[in-house]
Design a protein around this motif. Structure first.
Motif, PDB file in Angstrom:
ATOM      1  N   THR A  44       0.835  -1.205   0.000  1.00 22.70           N
ATOM      2  CA  THR A  44       0.000   0.000   0.000  1.00 22.70           C
ATOM      3  C   THR A  44       0.867   1.251   0.000  1.00 22.70           C
ATOM      4  O   THR A  44       0.551   2.236  -0.692  1.00 22.70           O
ATOM      5  CB  THR A  44      -0.922   0.016   1.232  1.00 22.70           C
ATOM      6  N   ALA A 150     -11.993   0.793  -0.584  1.00 26.30           N
ATOM      7  CA  ALA A 150     -10.991   1.852  -0.559  1.00 26.30           C
ATOM      8  C   ALA A 150      -9.839   1.418  -1.448  1.00 26.30           C
ATOM      9  O   ALA A 150      -9.320   0.307  -1.306  1.00 26.30           O
ATOM     10  CB  ALA A 150     -10.504   2.098   0.869  1.00 26.30           C
ATOM     11  N   GLN A 152      -6.176   2.512  -2.235  1.00 30.10           N
ATOM     12  CA  GLN A 152      -5.213   3.358  -1.540  1.00 30.10           C
ATOM     13  C   GLN A 152      -3.777   3.071  -1.967  1.00 30.10           C
ATOM     14  O   GLN A 152      -3.401   1.920  -2.207  1.00 30.10           O
ATOM     15  CB  GLN A 152      -5.336   3.129  -0.030  1.00 30.10           C
ATOM     16  N   ALA A 156      -2.764   4.848  -6.751  1.00 29.52           N
ATOM     17  CA  ALA A 156      -4.227   4.727  -6.801  1.00 29.52           C
ATOM     18  C   ALA A 156      -4.848   5.566  -7.895  1.00 29.52           C
ATOM     19  O   ALA A 156      -5.703   5.097  -8.660  1.00 29.52           O
ATOM     20  CB  ALA A 156      -4.823   5.093  -5.447  1.00 29.52           C
ATOM     21  N   ARG A 189     -12.292  11.315  -2.659  1.00 32.45           N
ATOM     22  CA  ARG A 189     -10.841  11.267  -2.464  1.00 32.45           C
ATOM     23  C   ARG A 189     -10.546  11.306  -0.958  1.00 32.45           C
ATOM     24  O   ARG A 189     -10.174  12.326  -0.385  1.00 32.45           O
ATOM     25  CB  ARG A 189     -10.147  12.412  -3.191  1.00 32.45           C
ATOM     26  N   GLY A 191      -9.606   8.430   2.620  1.00 33.69           N
ATOM     27  CA  GLY A 191      -9.014   7.153   2.998  1.00 33.69           C
ATOM     28  C   GLY A 191      -8.569   7.142   4.440  1.00 33.69           C
ATOM     29  O   GLY A 191      -8.666   8.150   5.150  1.00 33.69           O
ATOM     30  N   THR A 193      -5.474   5.433   5.453  1.00 33.57           N
ATOM     31  CA  THR A 193      -4.165   4.777   5.418  1.00 33.57           C
ATOM     32  C   THR A 193      -2.997   5.754   5.466  1.00 33.57           C
ATOM     33  O   THR A 193      -1.856   5.328   5.642  1.00 33.57           O
ATOM     34  CB  THR A 193      -4.012   3.943   4.124  1.00 33.57           C
ATOM     35  N   GLU A 195      -2.234   7.402   2.825  1.00 33.05           N
ATOM     36  CA  GLU A 195      -1.829   7.462   1.419  1.00 33.05           C
ATOM     37  C   GLU A 195      -2.925   8.137   0.602  1.00 33.05           C
ATOM     38  O   GLU A 195      -4.064   8.275   1.051  1.00 33.05           O
ATOM     39  CB  GLU A 195      -1.566   6.060   0.867  1.00 33.05           C
ATOM     40  N   ASP A 196      -2.576   8.543  -0.607  1.00 29.12           N
ATOM     41  CA  ASP A 196      -3.574   9.069  -1.525  1.00 29.12           C
ATOM     42  C   ASP A 196      -4.495   7.929  -1.952  1.00 29.12           C
ATOM     43  O   ASP A 196      -4.148   6.746  -1.843  1.00 29.12           O
ATOM     44  CB  ASP A 196      -2.882   9.691  -2.738  1.00 29.12           C
ATOM     45  N   GLY A 197      -5.668   8.287  -2.447  1.00 28.13           N
ATOM     46  CA  GLY A 197      -6.566   7.265  -2.931  1.00 28.13           C
ATOM     47  C   GLY A 197      -8.012   7.701  -2.853  1.00 28.13           C
ATOM     48  O   GLY A 197      -8.315   8.875  -2.608  1.00 28.13           O
ATOM     49  N   GLU A 199     -12.307   6.300  -1.921  1.00 25.96           N
ATOM     50  CA  GLU A 199     -13.255   5.323  -1.401  1.00 25.96           C
ATOM     51  C   GLU A 199     -14.464   5.352  -2.320  1.00 25.96           C
ATOM     52  O   GLU A 199     -14.926   6.431  -2.710  1.00 25.96           O
ATOM     53  CB  GLU A 199     -13.615   5.641   0.046  1.00 25.96           C
ATOM     54  N   ARG A 233      -4.686  -2.456   7.294  1.00 22.84           N
ATOM     55  CA  ARG A 233      -5.392  -1.174   7.429  1.00 22.84           C
ATOM     56  C   ARG A 233      -5.134  -0.561   8.809  1.00 22.84           C
ATOM     57  O   ARG A 233      -4.983   0.657   8.938  1.00 22.84           O
ATOM     58  CB  ARG A 233      -6.886  -1.395   7.205  1.00 22.84           C
TER      59      ARG A 233
END
Length: 378
Positions: A44, A150, A152, A156, A189, A191, A193, A195-197, A199, A233
């Motif tokens: 991830t 999600a 992530q 992503a 946009r 999440g 975590t 990180e970018d990503g 849901e 997660r």
């Protein structure tokens, strides 16, 4: 609760196909991992992972009084939210303790709350009690009619951009509604975590096909999207300094003590704007701000390689000064890390001791700011 009575995610067949270790989580049969939680965590951070978060509660609120209802229910102001944006917020009791944290989405004609799986029933009961005869709103629990994933990691958006240019242009905490195979998807946009990503919320009937389409799109672009479970997660959110209900927040802990003041609006509303009621718990939280919290939430970087756990005591010069709320070995950090509730006045950089295994083994630790990492930066 037996596996026969546990709720199954719309992605259950996919989890079995991928060899997931399935566990009971808040009444749902959910994937803990697909082999190695550490490998899933690292993937991830370096590439892109898919998490099933269908167990999270999804509750629609609509009606004439929806805005004022949510202003009363939530700690963070919603009146100034633009359409197609979402916002982190909390739900508190009258004493200022946190009943849950949530994301609130503002659509053109309704609102959506995403709440924790373990608190869904309690939050719905709280919402119904607040509505009573006071507010003209409709509350619709759509959790089991929808699925949620999600996506992530630093790759992503590369996976998703070819699906829709709108998704690639989303700002943090923005969302869009897209049509796919005659179904509507809500893509935000957001999440959990660090990180970018995004849901994605979709009808349950689309779940299997959506996963296949994501994998196909990733393969076309030479990207390796892999499934990740609840264990990864959790370690990811700890590295990102994010709260988990029952650990950093609970009904006895106010948002200021928990380090979540950004999720609370205490400023006076515009006198020339719409009427904004005070939210539940506002008096108590304002009192905490006025006198200053007696405790604070900070990070700890521990020596050695042993994992700190919730409730492990933290000691300074022989005196107890707090306890660990969450901890992990932190796969992408130099050593173990923990989120801790400490006595106010303890400064970043202070060396303390943590009693691992409930105090049996003493390990030095350095107090630090949170998060430990965010968007791949330590």
């Amino acid at each position: 609760m037996t596996t026969d009575t546990l709720r199954r995610s719309p992605f259950h067949a996919y989890h079995e196909e991928q060899g997931a270790k399935l566990v009971d989580f808040a009444g749902w049969q959910m994937p803990l991992s697909y082999g190695s939680a550490i490998a899933e965590h690292e993937h991830t951070r370096s590439a892109v992972s898919l998490f099933d978060v269908s167990h999270m509660g999804r509750v629609e609120v609509k009606g004439r009084d929806a805005r004022q209802y949510l202003e009363t229910l939530l700690t963070r102001r919603v009146t100034d939210m633009a359409e197609m944006t979402c916002r982190y917020t909390l739900i508190c009791n009258e004493q200022g303790g946190v009943l849950d944290d949530a994301l609130v989405y503002r659509f053109a004609e309704h609102w959506l709350l995403v709440v924790n799986a373990s608190n869904r029933a309690g939050v719905l009961e709280h919402m119904e009690a607040l509505r009573g005869d006071r507010f003209k709103v409709t509350i619709n629990d759509t959790t089991e009619k929808t699925a949620m994933v999600a996506i992530q990691g630093p790759q992503a958006m590369s996976v998703l951009e070819p699906v829709s240019r709108d998704v690639g242009k989303l700002r943090r905490y923005g969302f869009t509604v897209k049509n796919l195979l005659l179904f509507k998807l809500t893509v935000s946009r957001t999440g959990y975590t660090g990180e970018d990503g995004v849901e994605v919320i979709m009808p349950t009937s689309l779940a299997g096909r959506a996963v296949g389409m994501l994998r196909d799109e990733a393969e076309k672009r030479g990207l390796n999207i892999k499934p990740a479970g609840l264990a990864a997660r959790d370690s990811l959110r700890i590295e990102a300094g994010m709260s988990l209900y029952g650990h950093e927040i609970d009904a006895e802990t106010d948002p200021i003590t928990a380090g979540l003041g950004f999720g609370v609006t205490l400023t006076e509303p515009d006198p020339d704007g719409p009427v904004i009621p005070r939210f539940i718990g506002q008096d108590a939280i304002e009192a905490v701000v006025a006198r200053g919290p007696g405790r604070q939430t900070l990070g700890l970087r521990l020596e050695g390689r042993r994992t700190p756990r919730q409730h492990d005591p933290v000691v300074l010069e022989g005196n107890p000064v707090g306890a660990v709320t969450s901890g992990c070995l932190a796969p992408t950090q130099p050593g173990p890390v923990a989120i801790a509730r400490l006595r106010s006045g303890i400064e970043v950089g202070t060396t303390v001791e943590v009693g691992l295994a409930g105090g049996k083994t003493i390990v030095p630790a350095r107090v630090c700011k949170l998060p430990f990492t965010r968007d791949g930066l330590s």
